[in-house]
Scaffold this motif. Structure first.
Motif, PDB file in Angstrom:
ATOM      1  N   PHE A   2       0.789  -1.424   0.433  1.00  0.00           N
ATOM      2  CA  PHE A   2      -0.390  -0.159   0.142  1.00  0.00           C
ATOM      3  C   PHE A   2       1.076   1.510  -0.042  1.00  0.00           C
ATOM      4  CE2 PHE A   2      -4.175  -1.850   1.915  1.00  0.00           C
ATOM      5  CZ  PHE A   2      -4.366  -2.245   0.342  1.00  0.00           C
ATOM      6  N   ALA A   3       2.010   0.664   0.031  1.00  0.00           N
ATOM      7  CA  ALA A   3       2.933   2.376   0.150  1.00  0.00           C
ATOM      8  C   ALA A   3       3.242   2.507  -0.960  1.00  0.00           C
ATOM      9  CB  ALA A   3       3.958   2.117   1.523  1.00  0.00           C
ATOM     10  N   GLU A   4       3.442   1.700  -1.489  1.00  0.00           N
ATOM     11  CA  GLU A   4       4.551   1.744  -2.443  1.00  0.00           C
ATOM     12  C   GLU A   4       3.389   2.134  -3.838  1.00  0.00           C
ATOM     13  OE1 GLU A   4       5.494  -1.967  -4.253  1.00  0.00           O
ATOM     14  OE2 GLU A   4       7.438  -1.680  -2.573  1.00  0.00           O
ATOM     15  N   ARG A   5       1.897   1.967  -3.510  1.00  0.00           N
ATOM     16  CA  ARG A   5       1.217   2.494  -4.255  1.00  0.00           C
ATOM     17  C   ARG A   5       0.575   3.609  -3.649  1.00  0.00           C
ATOM     18  NH1 ARG A   5      -4.839  -1.480  -3.651  1.00  0.00           N
ATOM     19  NH2 ARG A   5      -3.443  -3.030  -4.295  1.00  0.00           N
ATOM     20  N   ASP A   6       0.294   4.521  -2.516  1.00  0.00           N
ATOM     21  CA  ASP A   6       0.024   5.526  -2.226  1.00  0.00           C
ATOM     22  C   ASP A   6       1.195   6.031  -2.818  1.00  0.00           C
ATOM     23  OD1 ASP A   6      -2.051   4.003  -0.725  1.00  0.00           O
ATOM     24  OD2 ASP A   6      -1.316   4.105   0.779  1.00  0.00           O
ATOM     25  N   ALA A   7       2.398   5.829  -2.595  1.00  0.00           N
ATOM     26  CA  ALA A   7       3.755   6.558  -3.164  1.00  0.00           C
ATOM     27  C   ALA A   7       2.851   7.432  -5.255  1.00  0.00           C
ATOM     28  CB  ALA A   7       4.651   5.730  -3.190  1.00  0.00           C
ATOM     29  N   ALA A   8       2.567   5.747  -5.517  1.00  0.00           N
ATOM     30  CA  ALA A   8       2.488   5.931  -7.222  1.00  0.00           C
ATOM     31  C   ALA A   8       1.356   6.824  -7.268  1.00  0.00           C
ATOM     32  CB  ALA A   8       2.097   4.689  -7.702  1.00  0.00           C
ATOM     33  N   LEU A   9       0.081   6.571  -6.287  1.00  0.00           N
ATOM     34  CA  LEU A   9      -0.847   8.001  -6.341  1.00  0.00           C
ATOM     35  C   LEU A   9      -0.605   9.595  -5.799  1.00  0.00           C
ATOM     36  CD1 LEU A   9      -3.325   4.797  -5.027  1.00  0.00           C
ATOM     37  CD2 LEU A   9      -2.776   6.147  -7.824  1.00  0.00           C
TER      38      LEU A   9
END
Length: 409
Positions: free
Chosen positions: A265-272
């Motif tokens: 989720f941290a990686e996904r949040d960074a992308a978003l």
């Protein structure tokens, strides 16, 4: 012949003592003078006096048992009655009689003391038994167990009662202690069984938690972990030495899953993050539509902005509620403005408001005329009643006129 107030020696050396019952022979003296004979027998009398003095002191100052005192008095009485001595033997008898009375008093006192001690011991033991029988129903296992042990010590400190009473009370006391022990044993046996069942249940929960820890199906798996936690709490505690180890294993399995999920989720949040920045700007643009002066233009602008919002896609989870809340607030403001505009321009509503105002105006004018007629006729009571009705109609009229004005009437 020689004599003194309590005895004499005749010419042939016979020694006599005088008593209330008359003279009696106490001995014979041939080895010296009559005075020496009397001195010798007076010394024997003095010896008896010393023994009686000692016995009186023992009776007065020690806890000499009445039975032993009576035996000592009897022994001295025999010595005095048959004494080969010269002196006031009757006085010694009287002193022994007084001692006998003292001993009788002492015996009665001891008897009463024994009765009191017996009664106090009985009351004490009955109190112990009553408390023990109450404790037998207690579920405060530690406190009640300690108190029962204290009651055993208290029982031992009390003197024995008569055998029948003591045995009956002891039987009740022992029965209460046994009943408590049986209940406590059954309780802890049941508790052990429950804890063993909790251990078995938690072992199964751990097995499932460990099987799920590598899952990447984040939503359903996270929900299942929450369900497992609820089942863990409902299972109760296992044995003390096992509970900490079980919890550590269960927690470790969850930590593996949630750590992996947090990383993804941290990686996904960074992308978003870029999406979040763009939607922040759109929220600012939407809020710039307020306050609303042109309802149709505001709604059109908001719809166009909404399409751009959807095109941007997702934002980080922690930012989503705040951003959507800002947009929803603008939408509510536009909807409220649309509702107000509809009410203002609705022909049917305008007609109803205008018609009601007219009807109420007619009613007010009619009441005013009736009030004037009543006063002209001198009927103040009727006029006062009509005034109250008029006040209510005027209030309704004011509200109706205000409503009509809102519709441009």
């Amino acid at each position: 012949m020689s004599s003194d107030p309590w005895g004499r020696v005749d010419e042939d050396g016979t020694v006599y003592v005088r008593t209330a019952e008359g003279e009696r022979v106490v001995g014979s003296w041939q080895a010296g003078s009559p005075d020496e004979a009397l001195s010798y027998f007076r010394r024997k009398y003095d010896g008896l006096v010393v023994e009686i003095d000692l016995l009186e002191r023992r009776v007065r100052t020690t806890d000499l048992a009445p039975k032993d005192a009576e035996t000592a008095v009897g022994h001295l009485r025999e010595q005095v009655v048959d004494a080969h001595a010269v002196g006031d033997l009757d006085a010694l008898v009287k002193r022994l009689d007084a001692l006998t009375e003292q001993v009788a008093v002492r015996r009665e006192e001891r008897k009463q003391a024994r009765v009191r001690a017996h009664d106090e011991a009985r009351v004490g033991k009955e109190s112990i038994v009553a408390e023990a029988e109450e404790l037998a129903e207690s579920q405060s296992w530690r406190q009640a167990g300690e108190r029962l042990r204290e009651l055993v010590d208290a029982w031992k400190a009390l003197p024995r009662l008569d055998r029948r009473t003591d045995d009956e009370l002891w039987h009740r006391f022992s029965h209460a202690r046994s009943a408590f022990s049986k209940r406590r044993k059954a309780h802890f046996a049941s508790l052990d069984a429950q804890r063993e069942q909790a251990r078995v249940t938690k072992e199964k929960l751990i097995a499932e938690a460990e099987a799920l820890q590598e899952s990447s199906d984040w939503g359903p798996t996270a929900q299942r972990y929450r369900d497992l936690m609820a089942e863990w709490k409902a299972a109760g505690r296992a044995q003390r030495d096992a509970e900490d180890d079980l919890w550590a294993r269960f927690r470790a399995a969850q930590d593996v899953f949630f750590a992996a999920r947090s990383g993804v989720f941290a990686e996904r949040d960074a992308a978003l993050k870029d999406n979040q920045t763009a939607k922040e700007a759109l929220a600012d643009e939407a809020e710039a539509l307020l306050p609303i002066s042109d309802v149709k233009a505001a709604r059109a602008a908001f719809l166009a902005l909404g399409e751009r919002w959807e095109d941007l896609g997702h934002v980080p989870r922690d930012a989503r509620p705040r951003l959507e809340g800002r947009l929803a607030a603008v939408d509510r403001a536009i909807r409220d403005a649309e509702e107000a505009e509809w009410r203002r321009t609705n022909p049917e509503a305008r007609a109803r408001a205008t018609g009601l105002a007219g009807q109420l105006q007619d009613a007010v004018e009619k009441l005013e005329g009736e009030i004037a007629k009543a006063r002209a006729a001198g009927n103040e009571a009727k006029a006062g009643k009509l005034e109250k009705d008029l006040a209510g109609r005027r209030m309704l009229l004011e509200q109706a006129q205000k409503s009509a004005q809102e519709f441009g009437g």
